[in-house]
Design a protein around this motif. Structure first.
Motif, PDB file in Angstrom:
ATOM      1  N   GLY A 197      -7.227  -0.693  15.956  1.00 43.76           N
ATOM      2  CA  GLY A 197      -7.726  -1.694  15.003  1.00 43.76           C
ATOM      3  C   GLY A 197      -7.682  -1.195  13.568  1.00 43.76           C
ATOM      4  N   ALA A 198      -6.640  -0.435  13.245  1.00 44.08           N
ATOM      5  CA  ALA A 198      -6.554   0.195  11.926  1.00 44.08           C
ATOM      6  C   ALA A 198      -6.238  -0.843  10.851  1.00 44.08           C
ATOM      7  N   VAL A 199      -7.073  -0.878   9.826  1.00 45.46           N
ATOM      8  CA  VAL A 199      -6.879  -1.866   8.752  1.00 45.46           C
ATOM      9  C   VAL A 199      -5.810  -1.399   7.781  1.00 45.46           C
ATOM     10  N   GLU A 200      -4.869  -2.283   7.499  1.00 52.35           N
ATOM     11  CA  GLU A 200      -3.878  -2.012   6.452  1.00 52.35           C
ATOM     12  C   GLU A 200      -3.846  -3.206   5.523  1.00 52.35           C
ATOM     13  N   GLN A 201      -3.730  -2.941   4.230  1.00 54.12           N
ATOM     14  CA  GLN A 201      -3.625  -4.057   3.290  1.00 54.12           C
ATOM     15  C   GLN A 201      -2.227  -4.639   3.365  1.00 54.12           C
ATOM     16  N   LEU A 202      -2.159  -5.959   3.411  1.00 48.83           N
ATOM     17  CA  LEU A 202      -0.884  -6.660   3.421  1.00 48.83           C
ATOM     18  C   LEU A 202      -0.576  -7.060   1.984  1.00 48.83           C
ATOM     19  N   ALA A 203       0.646  -6.760   1.530  1.00 51.73           N
ATOM     20  CA  ALA A 203       1.028  -7.150   0.167  1.00 51.73           C
ATOM     21  C   ALA A 203       1.604  -8.563   0.209  1.00 51.73           C
ATOM     22  N   GLU A 242      -3.726  -3.046  17.601  1.00 48.10           N
ATOM     23  CA  GLU A 242      -3.456  -1.673  17.163  1.00 48.10           C
ATOM     24  C   GLU A 242      -3.658  -1.585  15.647  1.00 48.10           C
ATOM     25  N   LYS A 243      -3.161  -2.612  14.962  1.00 47.50           N
ATOM     26  CA  LYS A 243      -3.300  -2.670  13.500  1.00 47.50           C
ATOM     27  C   LYS A 243      -3.846  -4.039  13.109  1.00 47.50           C
ATOM     28  N   VAL A 244      -4.548  -4.075  11.990  1.00 48.09           N
ATOM     29  CA  VAL A 244      -4.995  -5.353  11.431  1.00 48.09           C
ATOM     30  C   VAL A 244      -4.520  -5.409   9.981  1.00 48.09           C
ATOM     31  N   LEU A 245      -3.581  -6.311   9.709  1.00 48.56           N
ATOM     32  CA  LEU A 245      -3.073  -6.487   8.353  1.00 48.56           C
ATOM     33  C   LEU A 245      -3.989  -7.477   7.640  1.00 48.56           C
ATOM     34  N   VAL A 246      -4.522  -7.078   6.509  1.00 47.43           N
ATOM     35  CA  VAL A 246      -5.575  -7.845   5.852  1.00 47.43           C
ATOM     36  C   VAL A 246      -5.163  -8.224   4.443  1.00 47.43           C
ATOM     37  N   HIS A 247      -5.445  -9.449   4.055  1.00 49.40           N
ATOM     38  CA  HIS A 247      -5.283  -9.839   2.652  1.00 49.40           C
ATOM     39  C   HIS A 247      -6.354 -10.849   2.292  1.00 49.40           C
ATOM     40  N   GLU A 248      -7.137 -10.512   1.278  1.00 50.28           N
ATOM     41  CA  GLU A 248      -8.171 -11.443   0.820  1.00 50.28           C
ATOM     42  C   GLU A 248      -7.749 -11.986  -0.532  1.00 50.28           C
ATOM     43  N   ALA A 249      -7.767 -13.302  -0.679  1.00 50.03           N
ATOM     44  CA  ALA A 249      -7.444 -13.931  -1.959  1.00 50.03           C
ATOM     45  C   ALA A 249      -8.073 -15.312  -1.970  1.00 50.03           C
ATOM     46  N   ALA A 250      -8.396 -15.783  -3.158  1.00 50.82           N
ATOM     47  CA  ALA A 250      -9.059 -17.085  -3.286  1.00 50.82           C
ATOM     48  C   ALA A 250      -8.127 -18.224  -2.864  1.00 50.82           C
ATOM     49  N   GLU A 251      -6.823 -18.001  -3.006  1.00 52.48           N
ATOM     50  CA  GLU A 251      -5.850 -19.070  -2.705  1.00 52.48           C
ATOM     51  C   GLU A 251      -5.996 -19.621  -1.287  1.00 52.48           C
ATOM     52  N   TYR A 252      -6.391 -18.789  -0.343  1.00 45.67           N
ATOM     53  CA  TYR A 252      -6.459 -19.255   1.054  1.00 45.67           C
ATOM     54  C   TYR A 252      -7.469 -20.382   1.235  1.00 45.67           C
TER      55      TYR A 252
END
Lengths: 320, 262
Positions: A165-171, A54-64
């Protein structure tokens, strides 16, 4: 309806099959909410939405990509705090289990690893595991906190179940613990063009009877005729004939394909632990007393150097 | 400078034995011989290699949590060459899950004092493979796990982690928690001299009160998970076995076709 977090295993935005299987299981428990991290995370949404997220929580960062495991734990913890899910499902890879364990401890929850099935229950998810080298099947429950469960590949079908599949930014803000273990270099494995061992529908494995690294070509040809993955017993891996990443057994991978073909493998407990939940088992071995024959649906007592090439030829002929 | 290594080991029922559950759905330890988990031998081996390759003093302590018989696992590690051993034993520990075990191990590691913890990749009975990660989390130190190669130099641990998609080089400052795989190098056999020497090496016994752990934090009642059912997997029904007389490959192909695999 309660939300269920699903940790997404993806490579630059391409979602791997075990994650899609988790979405099938998550829908039994509630509304799937996916968590995708790292480079390409945003590109996972369409594929995840098609399979029920239903939702996709997304976070992009180099640390991963630069630090081991802990950045992912902290992101998943942030997602748990944001969503208050009924359960958290993580693919049962080596890394997935480490992430899940640390998450469970942080959120004060019990963890069950290597599930092969999952059902909703009155007191939370009922988790099926296959234990003691698959000689027992157990049903267990998490009794404290938000159940954290890791699930093995091939435990559920991939099902189309269109959702937003709504994208939400994860803090996410990383603590100093997140950067404790630096990944100083990464060498990707060369692709063989064959399916991933744990995800494959058919696995063809070779053991001591294969007799040498060069003879694994026979096993590979049989595998390729069936579109199968190639496995190896511990004896073959220890002898240096095939890479450890392909080892099936207690200290290697556990596979549960539709069809498992064991060639030149005696079937010691160490190996059986990794394959005996396969749906159909076939063996070729010259020793009629080999314990592998206790497991088979069909067995050929014979020389694999005769039987395997004939089988490969027959398959190619039938497939035209 | 000296280096204190604590190796965590587990006493497990022999995986080649006929393993069962007890009535309370914990692992039945009475009917099958126990031994040092094979995968922990690799951890002991790497600790000993680090000791042998170091210029400084290195002390290797093996630590286990388990019943009285678990001393056998410690003895084995001591006979391989570890310097001393700690056995955490308490009746209230019966039925402790992985989360609880990691609590007991972490408290014991802190009490013992450490620069480096080395664990095996998983036990051969529970096979969860999560304790090293849980220890790193509890101790608040870097996790450098699933290494097939490890070295320690100048307060830094480095190693190679072979994953499915890639092989990674890892690096962290001590103190740290390391786990090693069965690819890290074959474990040595205890020598006769090692076995004799082990009899004189110190084995400390601690209970929960020594570690300031309450009984309700561990054991079956303190577990955060519960096994509700355990059923023996039904034996697979006997299959068809044919002897190859020149047609074995063809017969097998016919079987696969009949099952719709080709």
């Amino acid at each position: 309806m309660a939300e269920v977090l699903v940790y997404v295993d993806h490579v630059d935005g391409a979602v791997r099959k075990p994650t899609l299987e988790l979405l099938t299981l998550a829908r039994r428990l509630g509304t799937p909410v996916a968590v995708a991290l790292g480079a390409g995370a945003g590109n996972t949404a369409a594929q995840l939405g098609e399979h029920g997220a239903e939702k996709v929580l997304v976070h992009e960062a180099a640390e991963y990509a630069e630090y081991l495991v802990v950045p992912k734990v902290e992101a998943l913890q942030a997602a748990v705090e944001a969503v208050s899910p009924a359960a958290v499902l993580v693919p049962s890879s080596a890394e997935g289990k480490e992430i899940a364990a640390r998450l469970a401890l942080r959120i004060g929850s019990g963890i069950i690893t290597d599930a092969v099935d999952l059902e909703a229950g009155d007191e939370g998810p009922v988790v099926t595991q296959s234990v003691f080298a698959a000689s027992y099947t157990t049903k267990s429950r998490v009794t404290k906190g938000t159940p954290v469960v890791t699930v093995k590949p091939n435990s559920a079908p991939v099902e189309a179940a269109p959702a937003a599949g709504a994208v939400e930014q994860l803090a996410v803000s990383f603590s100093d613990k997140a950067t404790g273990t630096k990944i100083t270099s990464r060498t990707p494995r060369e692709s063989t063009g064959r399916p991933e061992l744990t995800e494959a529908a058919i696995v063809v494995s070779g053991g001591r009877g294969v007799g040498g690294a060069e003879n694994f070509r026979l096993i590979e040809e049989l595998a390729d005729s069936l579109g199968a993955a190639v496995g190896a017993s511990r004896a073959a891996v220890d002898a240096g004939w095939y890479p450890h990443t392909n080892q099936v057994g207690q200290t290697g991978k556990t596979v549960s394909p539709q069809l498992y073909i064991a060639t030149g493998i005696s079937g010691a407990i160490q190996h059986r632990a990794g394959m005996q939940t396969s749906k159909t088992i076939v063996a070729i071995n010259k020793d009629p007393e080999a314990p592998i024959f206790d497991l088979v649906d069909y067995g050929v007592v014979g020389d694999l150097f005769e039987v395997v090439p004939q089988l490969t030829e027959q398959i190619k002929a039938r497939k035209g | 400078m000296s280096l204190r290594i604590v190796v965590t080991v587990k006493y497990v029922p022999d995986a080649t034995g006929d393993r069962h559950f007890a009535d309370d759905l914990t692992v039945d330890r009475d009917d099958v011989d126990g031994l040092l988990s094979e995968l922990d031998e690799y951890a002991v081996e790497q600790a000993l290699q680090i000791k042998e390759n170091a210029d400084d003093d290195v002390e290797v302590t093996v630590l286990t949590v388990g019943p009285e018989d678990a001393k056998d696992a410690l003895r084995k590690a001591l006979s391989m060459g570890a310097d001393k051993a700690i056995h955490v034993e308490d009746d209230d520990l019966h039925g402790t899950d992985a989360i609880g075990t990691s609590l007991v191990l972490a408290k014991a590691i802190e009490k013992a004092g450490y620069d480096l913890v080395i664990s095996g990749m998983a036990s051969t009975d529970g096979t969860m493979g999560v304790v090293p990660a849980l220890l790193a989390e509890r101790l608040g130190v870097p996790q450098v796990t699933l290494l097939s190669e490890v070295s320690v130099e100048d307060g830094t641990v480095t190693g190679r982690r072979d994953g499915d998609a890639a092989s990674e080089q890892l690096q962290a400052s001590l103190p740290a928690v390391v786990s090693v795989t069965d690819q890290s190098g074959e474990a040595r056999y205890p020598s006769f001299k090692g076995i004799m020497a082990a009899k004189k090496k110190p084995v400390e016994s601690w209970d929960l009160s020594d570690l300031d752990i309450d009984a309700d934090e561990v054991g079956l009642e303190g577990a955060w998970t519960k096994v509700e059912e355990a059923a023996e997997r039904p034996a697979r029904s006997a299959g068809t076995i044919v002897k190859d007389e020149g047609e074995g490959g063809k017969q097998l192909a016919e079987f696969l076709a009949s099952q719709k695999f080709i």
